[in-house]
Design a protein around this motif. Structure first.
Motif, PDB file in Angstrom:
ATOM      1  N   GLY A  61       0.755  -1.226   0.000  1.00  0.00           N
ATOM      2  CA  GLY A  61       0.000   0.000   0.000  1.00  0.00           C
ATOM      3  C   GLY A  61       0.791   1.284   0.000  1.00  0.00           C
ATOM      4  N   PRO A  62       0.049   2.260   0.500  1.00  0.00           N
ATOM      5  CA  PRO A  62      -1.277   2.035   1.068  1.00  0.00           C
ATOM      6  C   PRO A  62      -2.372   1.942   0.003  1.00  0.00           C
ATOM      7  N   LEU A  63      -3.200   0.923   0.100  1.00  0.00           N
ATOM      8  CA  LEU A  63      -4.371   0.778  -0.753  1.00  0.00           C
ATOM      9  C   LEU A  63      -5.620   1.086   0.076  1.00  0.00           C
ATOM     10  N   PRO A  64      -6.635   1.665  -0.527  1.00  0.00           N
ATOM     11  CA  PRO A  64      -7.861   1.970   0.238  1.00  0.00           C
ATOM     12  C   PRO A  64      -8.547   0.736   0.792  1.00  0.00           C
ATOM     13  N   LYS A  65      -8.378  -0.406   0.119  1.00  0.00           N
ATOM     14  CA  LYS A  65      -9.034  -1.642   0.544  1.00  0.00           C
ATOM     15  C   LYS A  65      -8.100  -2.814   0.325  1.00  0.00           C
ATOM     16  N   ASN A  66      -8.184  -3.797   1.224  1.00  0.00           N
ATOM     17  CA  ASN A  66      -7.347  -4.987   1.148  1.00  0.00           C
ATOM     18  C   ASN A  66      -8.228  -6.220   1.284  1.00  0.00           C
ATOM     19  N   PRO A  67      -8.187  -7.144   0.318  1.00  0.00           N
ATOM     20  CA  PRO A  67      -9.066  -8.314   0.369  1.00  0.00           C
ATOM     21  C   PRO A  67      -8.582  -9.360   1.370  1.00  0.00           C
ATOM     22  N   LEU A  68      -9.531  -9.923   2.098  1.00  0.00           N
ATOM     23  CA  LEU A  68      -9.271 -11.017   3.025  1.00  0.00           C
ATOM     24  C   LEU A  68     -10.439 -11.986   2.908  1.00  0.00           C
ATOM     25  N   GLY A  69     -10.174 -13.244   2.541  1.00  0.00           N
ATOM     26  CA  GLY A  69     -11.316 -14.133   2.433  1.00  0.00           C
ATOM     27  C   GLY A  69     -11.008 -15.504   1.884  1.00  0.00           C
ATOM     28  N   TYR A  70     -12.065 -16.298   1.912  1.00  0.00           N
ATOM     29  CA  TYR A  70     -12.112 -17.621   1.281  1.00  0.00           C
ATOM     30  C   TYR A  70     -13.492 -17.733   0.650  1.00  0.00           C
ATOM     31  N   PHE A  71     -13.533 -17.926  -0.677  1.00  0.00           N
ATOM     32  CA  PHE A  71     -14.808 -17.958  -1.389  1.00  0.00           C
ATOM     33  C   PHE A  71     -14.795 -19.110  -2.374  1.00  0.00           C
ATOM     34  N   ASN A  72     -15.730 -20.021  -2.195  1.00  0.00           N
ATOM     35  CA  ASN A  72     -15.879 -21.170  -3.093  1.00  0.00           C
ATOM     36  C   ASN A  72     -17.060 -20.898  -4.014  1.00  0.00           C
ATOM     37  N   ASP A  73     -16.754 -20.303  -5.162  1.00  0.00           N
ATOM     38  CA  ASP A  73     -17.772 -19.928  -6.142  1.00  0.00           C
ATOM     39  C   ASP A  73     -18.115 -21.154  -6.995  1.00  0.00           C
ATOM     40  N   PRO A  74     -19.398 -21.506  -7.134  1.00  0.00           N
ATOM     41  CA  PRO A  74     -19.747 -22.721  -7.887  1.00  0.00           C
ATOM     42  C   PRO A  74     -19.376 -22.662  -9.363  1.00  0.00           C
ATOM     43  N   ILE A  75     -19.241 -21.478  -9.937  1.00  0.00           N
ATOM     44  CA  ILE A  75     -18.886 -21.341 -11.348  1.00  0.00           C
ATOM     45  C   ILE A  75     -17.381 -21.163 -11.519  1.00  0.00           C
ATOM     46  N   GLY A  77     -14.787 -21.304  -8.954  1.00  0.00           N
ATOM     47  CA  GLY A  77     -13.882 -22.102  -8.140  1.00  0.00           C
ATOM     48  C   GLY A  77     -13.521 -21.380  -6.854  1.00  0.00           C
ATOM     49  N   VAL A  78     -12.357 -21.693  -6.300  1.00  0.00           N
ATOM     50  CA  VAL A  78     -11.964 -21.205  -4.978  1.00  0.00           C
ATOM     51  C   VAL A  78     -11.007 -20.022  -5.107  1.00  0.00           C
ATOM     52  N   THR A  79     -11.339 -18.945  -4.383  1.00  0.00           N
ATOM     53  CA  THR A  79     -10.461 -17.794  -4.248  1.00  0.00           C
ATOM     54  C   THR A  79     -10.061 -17.654  -2.789  1.00  0.00           C
ATOM     55  N   THR A  80      -8.763 -17.503  -2.535  1.00  0.00           N
ATOM     56  CA  THR A  80      -8.285 -17.222  -1.180  1.00  0.00           C
ATOM     57  C   THR A  80      -7.470 -15.939  -1.212  1.00  0.00           C
ATOM     58  N   SER A  81      -7.621 -15.142  -0.168  1.00  0.00           N
ATOM     59  CA  SER A  81      -6.851 -13.911  -0.036  1.00  0.00           C
ATOM     60  C   SER A  81      -6.439 -13.760   1.422  1.00  0.00           C
ATOM     61  N   ASN A  82      -5.137 -13.809   1.665  1.00  0.00           N
ATOM     62  CA  ASN A  82      -4.587 -13.712   3.009  1.00  0.00           C
ATOM     63  C   ASN A  82      -3.781 -12.425   3.132  1.00  0.00           C
ATOM     64  N   MET A  83      -3.719 -11.872   4.334  1.00  0.00           N
ATOM     65  CA  MET A  83      -3.071 -10.580   4.545  1.00  0.00           C
ATOM     66  C   MET A  83      -1.835 -10.719   5.411  1.00  0.00           C
ATOM     67  N   ALA A  84      -0.781 -10.043   5.004  1.00  0.00           N
ATOM     68  CA  ALA A  84       0.400  -9.858   5.836  1.00  0.00           C
ATOM     69  C   ALA A  84       0.443  -8.391   6.255  1.00  0.00           C
ATOM     70  N   THR A  85       0.916  -8.138   7.466  1.00  0.00           N
ATOM     71  CA  THR A  85       0.972  -6.767   7.957  1.00  0.00           C
ATOM     72  C   THR A  85       2.146  -6.593   8.902  1.00  0.00           C
ATOM     73  N   THR A 274      -1.429  -8.393   0.371  1.00  0.00           N
ATOM     74  CA  THR A 274      -2.285  -9.575   0.294  1.00  0.00           C
ATOM     75  C   THR A 274      -1.727 -10.603  -0.672  1.00  0.00           C
ATOM     76  N   GLN A 275      -1.897 -11.847  -0.286  1.00  0.00           N
ATOM     77  CA  GLN A 275      -1.514 -13.000  -1.106  1.00  0.00           C
ATOM     78  C   GLN A 275      -2.800 -13.611  -1.645  1.00  0.00           C
ATOM     79  N   ILE A 276      -2.979 -13.577  -2.977  1.00  0.00           N
ATOM     80  CA  ILE A 276      -4.235 -13.999  -3.590  1.00  0.00           C
ATOM     81  C   ILE A 276      -3.988 -15.203  -4.498  1.00  0.00           C
ATOM     82  N   SER A 277      -4.864 -16.190  -4.395  1.00  0.00           N
ATOM     83  CA  SER A 277      -4.756 -17.351  -5.282  1.00  0.00           C
ATOM     84  C   SER A 277      -6.143 -17.748  -5.772  1.00  0.00           C
ATOM     85  N   HIS A 278      -6.186 -18.333  -6.974  1.00  0.00           N
ATOM     86  CA  HIS A 278      -7.425 -18.817  -7.576  1.00  0.00           C
ATOM     87  C   HIS A 278      -7.228 -20.263  -8.026  1.00  0.00           C
TER      88      HIS A 278
END
Length: 474
Positions: A61-75, A77-85, A274-278
């Motif tokens: 950053g600095p970025l206004p927003k930082n993604p954090l999550g785990y989302f298993n989208d049926p179309i 697939g899986v997205t993960t976003s982890n944060m280091a600080t 953030t560390q993002i994977s699909h």
């Protein structure tokens, strides 16, 4: 004026674009010369479109927003976003411990929500874990979404199971030294309990040397790693957006032998990455493996996921062919009065997950760097940023782009198509835009499934062009 059409779905041009200062329908080039021969309206479906991966993106950053999550989208697939600080001493400098005997009551890692949550906020229940980093978070280093962080998986210092309540404020006690604690309302946030043993180890039991400078402290505490626990999260999950700075709050009691008082200190978090994977489904992987021919469906995905490559070779060939049949004429006989690209999400794919609120469109220059399409800049032939488009119209269920100047330059040979792309853009661009964003972004998590060159679908991607043939005295 004569009208010519190549398929059955025409004449539906958007009357206005959401949140724009100007109406797209009022934008176009007029021609009024004695040499004007005729006008033609062409609606063509001969567009080549493919799904391709998004470029890597800077997440530090600095970025206004930082993604954090785990989302298993049926179309998708899986997205993960982890944060280091990073983690800093109170005030970001040398710290002197409070006097007396210190007892830590509790500690909370506070992460404030930003707008942009995408996923399931009803049935999913989330678990977030906090670990320590094995490598130092360097504030001056540029980190990309592909960075694989080395963290201590055996040192879990905090966790919390919670529901997605990204718009609900909380009430907490504000600890005031020497005065009664006060109940206050705070913005929507997640408050993760942190082990008091960790606080004692790195702060209250640390040596005076460690506490003498923030740099020495960060050699001991290299940073924190925040991740959603996939095995303990129920339902499809989702991706949260986190504001760029907050703190680890420590609540303690001090006993000086005469009085006992409660107080709090804050260890600021000032930098995130953030560390993002699909991990894609077979459907998406099939599209990524087939880019030689135009596809019936294409996919757009935020968090540095997917974009679409688009080209219009058949349209330009058809226009040129119509001129070659008239001896002595050439491409400059044509003036494109208006060109509009219309994109429609595939029916049934936007429930329960809404399409991306706004998308962008750009081209590559000779060096294969992203650059603005003529209609997205200050080109006098276009209406500029306010009419360029890209907004999702939930009533018509369509996106629109005006490409008049861009296609005119391609036709004349003033511009070369080194690659034209459509991709996600942050929802913040919806309000009072002053320029068109074309950079890849991790700050939007939504996705869109769109109809491509599927000739059996009434929603296929289409290009509506109004042009005029002008006779030249050659």
């Amino acid at each position: 004026m004569k009208y010519f059409r190549l398929d059955l779905l025409t004449l539906l041009i958007s009357l206005f674009i959401l949140n724009s200062c100007k109406n797209q329908d009022t934008v176009g080039l007029g021609v009024n010369t004695p040499g004007q021969l005729s006008g033609n309206f062409v609606d063509t479906s001969t567009i080549v479109v493919n799904t391709v991966p998004e470029d890597s993106v800077v997440t530090s950053g600095p970025l206004p927003k930082n993604p954090l999550g785990y989302f298993n989208d049926p179309i998708f697939g899986v997205t993960t976003s982890n944060m280091a600080t990073d983690l800093n001493l109170p005030g970001g400098g040398a710290y002197t411990l409070p006097s007396g005997t210190i007892t830590v009551d509790s500690a909370r890692l506070v992460l404030q929500y930003a707008d942009g949550f995408y996923g399931d906020s009803i049935t999913s229940r989330y678990k977030v874990n906090v670990y320590t980093l094995n490598e130092k978070f360097n504030a001056g280093t540029t980190y990309y979404n592909t960075k694989q962080w080395n963290y201590n998986q055996s040192n879990l210092i905090g966790s919390l199971t919670f529901n997605a309540r990204t718009h609900d404020s909380l009430k907490i006690f504000n600890i005031i030294a020497g005065a009664p604690d006060t109940l206050v309302a705070v913005p929507p946030q997640v408050r993760i309990p942190i082990n008091t043993s960790f606080i004692n180890q790195v702060l209250f039991n640390a040596s005076s040397t460690v506490l003498s400078s923030n740099a020495i402290f960060q050699n001991l505490v290299k940073g924190l790693y925040v991740t959603i626990d996939q095995s303990k999260t129920t339902g499809p999950g989702g991706v949260f957006m986190i504001k760029p700075a907050d703190s680890l709050f420590v609540y303690y009691r001090s006993n000086n032998g005469f009085t006992i008082d409660t107080a709090q200190i804050e260890l600021p978090l000032t930098n995130f990455a953030t560390q993002i994977s699909h991990t894609y489904t077979t459907t998406i992987q099939t599209e990524l493996n087939n880019t030689s021919t135009s596809r019936n469906t294409f996919y757009l995905q935020g968090t540095a996921g997917l974009r679409a490559k688009v080209s219009f070779p058949h349209l330009l060939a058809n226009l040129r062919a119509s001129l070659r049949n008239r001896p002595g004429k050439k491409d400059s006989d044509i003036v494109i009065n208006r060109a509009e690209l219309v994109i429609t999400p595939s029916p049934g794919t936007f429930i329960p997950y809404e399409p991306i609120p706004k998308i962008t469109m750009y081209r590559l220059d000779l060096a294969h760097q992203r650059t603005l399409i003529e209609d997205a800049s200050g080109d006098p032939r276009s209406g500029g940023v306010s009419t360029f488009g890209g907004f999702y119209d939930p009533t018509q269920r369509e996106y629109h782009f005006l490409l008049t100047a861009y296609l005119q330059d391609l036709l004349f040979g003033y511009s070369v198509d080194y690659g034209t792309y459509i991709g996600p853009i942050d929802i913040n661009s919806l309000t009072a835009p002053t320029n068109v964003d074309i950079a890849p972004t991790p700050q939007v998590a939504s996705r869109t499934v769109a109809v491509g060159s599927n000739k059996t679908s009434p929603y296929q991607i289409r290009l509506n062009v109004i042009y005029t043939k002008v006779a030249l005295n050659l």
